[in-house]
Write an enzyme that holds these catalytic residues in place. Structure first.
Site, PDB file in Angstrom:
ATOM      1  N   ASP A 173      46.179  35.264  41.855  1.00  0.00           N
ATOM      2  CA  ASP A 173      45.404  34.441  40.929  1.00  0.00           C
ATOM      3  C   ASP A 173      43.917  34.727  40.990  1.00  0.00           C
ATOM      4  O   ASP A 173      43.211  34.524  40.005  1.00  0.00           O
ATOM      5  CB  ASP A 173      45.617  32.945  41.227  1.00  0.00           C
ATOM      6  CG  ASP A 173      44.895  32.503  42.485  1.00  0.00           C
ATOM      7  OD1 ASP A 173      44.037  31.603  42.396  1.00  0.00           O
ATOM      8  OD2 ASP A 173      45.186  33.055  43.565  1.00  0.00           O
ATOM      9  N   ASP A 202      47.549  30.372  47.992  1.00  0.00           N
ATOM     10  CA  ASP A 202      46.697  29.390  47.326  1.00  0.00           C
ATOM     11  C   ASP A 202      46.372  29.826  45.902  1.00  0.00           C
ATOM     12  O   ASP A 202      45.867  30.932  45.683  1.00  0.00           O
ATOM     13  CB  ASP A 202      45.395  29.209  48.118  1.00  0.00           C
ATOM     14  CG  ASP A 202      45.638  28.574  49.469  1.00  0.00           C
ATOM     15  OD1 ASP A 202      45.963  27.383  49.503  1.00  0.00           O
ATOM     16  OD2 ASP A 202      45.516  29.277  50.485  1.00  0.00           O
ATOM     17  N   THR A 247      48.652  35.840  52.437  1.00  0.00           N
ATOM     18  CA  THR A 247      47.586  34.882  52.192  1.00  0.00           C
ATOM     19  C   THR A 247      46.333  35.179  52.998  1.00  0.00           C
ATOM     20  O   THR A 247      46.407  35.729  54.102  1.00  0.00           O
ATOM     21  CB  THR A 247      48.065  33.447  52.508  1.00  0.00           C
ATOM     22  OG1 THR A 247      46.981  32.528  52.337  1.00  0.00           O
ATOM     23  CG2 THR A 247      48.595  33.332  53.930  1.00  0.00           C
ATOM     24  N   SER A 248      45.190  34.766  52.456  1.00  0.00           N
ATOM     25  CA  SER A 248      43.924  34.890  53.170  1.00  0.00           C
ATOM     26  C   SER A 248      43.691  33.719  54.110  1.00  0.00           C
ATOM     27  O   SER A 248      42.681  33.690  54.815  1.00  0.00           O
ATOM     28  CB  SER A 248      42.761  34.978  52.167  1.00  0.00           C
ATOM     29  OG  SER A 248      42.831  36.170  51.426  1.00  0.00           O
ATOM     30  N   LYS A 265      41.165  40.483  51.956  1.00  0.00           N
ATOM     31  CA  LYS A 265      41.018  40.821  50.538  1.00  0.00           C
ATOM     32  C   LYS A 265      39.531  40.793  50.161  1.00  0.00           C
ATOM     33  O   LYS A 265      38.788  39.986  50.690  1.00  0.00           O
ATOM     34  CB  LYS A 265      41.791  39.801  49.685  1.00  0.00           C
ATOM     35  CG  LYS A 265      43.281  39.729  49.995  1.00  0.00           C
ATOM     36  CD  LYS A 265      43.947  38.575  49.248  1.00  0.00           C
ATOM     37  CE  LYS A 265      45.396  38.392  49.642  1.00  0.00           C
ATOM     38  NZ  LYS A 265      46.056  37.259  48.974  1.00  0.00           N
ATOM     39  N   ASP A 324      50.626  35.994  46.848  1.00  0.00           N
ATOM     40  CA  ASP A 324      49.519  35.236  47.402  1.00  0.00           C
ATOM     41  C   ASP A 324      49.985  33.781  47.515  1.00  0.00           C
ATOM     42  O   ASP A 324      51.006  33.396  46.927  1.00  0.00           O
ATOM     43  CB  ASP A 324      48.316  35.359  46.470  1.00  0.00           C
ATOM     44  CG  ASP A 324      47.165  34.466  46.862  1.00  0.00           C
ATOM     45  OD1 ASP A 324      46.748  34.524  48.038  1.00  0.00           O
ATOM     46  OD2 ASP A 324      46.682  33.702  46.002  1.00  0.00           O
TER      47      ASP A 324
END
Length: 224
Positions: free
Chosen positions: A168, A20, A111-112, A143, A18
């Site tokens: 995270d 961020d 990543t989102s 996600k 991931d």
């Protein structure tokens, strides 16, 4: 220097990260932008902020079910505000060095964030994007659905169940689980220990990667 192998010394085909909260921290910038937006919508900012991490902006806005708004237009406006504000974005301790030690064909960022924002934040943090780079633009459902991690594994030519996911946020952890991957929780931005069954570390300092004779990755941590 002595090291201890994590995950019982298991080797992995690839590492999936991931971004961020995992490779870099963008909390200050993201919460500034989202707080401004939430106040304009009449939301309780303190209650709202913990719900947005680890998900696509469009999913966060849509799930609120606010009447009379154009979800796509709001998400685009938030995206531009986040691209414009990267003040305080920085790498999580040891991330750059850890990534530089990985074989380039054995890891991906998942990543989102949309691609433009992800590239902007990586640049601000001094991190180089990998060859396999899955963003919000690459999936229809974000996600906690596992699609993004399944796609990244496929692009690397491996099974997601043979990967280690670095995450995270609860949505990302669930996505990794649902993809069948093992999960390591990065706790650098957590104010309290994460409620999870997965092992966690505070940063990449002290983490090492070894490779076996087939080039598979083994995660190690400095002992003592």
């Amino acid at each position: 220097m002595t090291t201890d192998a994590l995950f019982g010394g298991r080797s992995f085909a690839a590492f999936l990260f991931d971004m961020d909260g995992t490779l870099l921290t963008s909390i200050e910038a993201a919460e500034r932008v989202w707080s401004d937006w939430a106040r304009r919508q009449g939301l309780d900012v303190e209650a709202f902020l913990p719900t947005l991490h680890g998900k696509r902006a469009i999913d966060t806005v849509r799930q609120l079910g606010l009447p009379g708004i154009d979800v796509e237009a709001e998400a685009e406006a938030i995206l531009q505000a986040e691209i414009d504000d990267v003040d305080g974005v920085r790498e999580i301790g040891g991330a750059a060095g850890f990534l530089s030690a990985l074989p380039p064909d054995r890891w991906a960022v998942v990543t989102s964030a949309p691609r433009l924002l992800a590239l902007r934040r990586l640049e601000a943090a001094g991190l180089t994007p990998p060859a396999v780079f899955v963003t919000a633009d690459d999936v229809t459902i974000g996600k906690p659905e596992p699609d993004c991690y399944l796609l990244a594994a496929s692009r690397l030519g491996v099974a997601a169940s043979d990967c280690l996911v670095f995450e995270d946020a609860p949505a990302g952890i669930e996505a990794g689980e649902r993809a069948g991957a093992s999960v390591l929780v990065i706790q650098a931005t957590h104010t309290a220990p994460a409620a999870t069954v997965h092992p966690g570390v505070g940063s990449y300092d002290g983490l090492r990667v070894a490779t076996d004779t087939e080039g598979r990755l083994i995660l190690e941590r400095e002992a003592g």
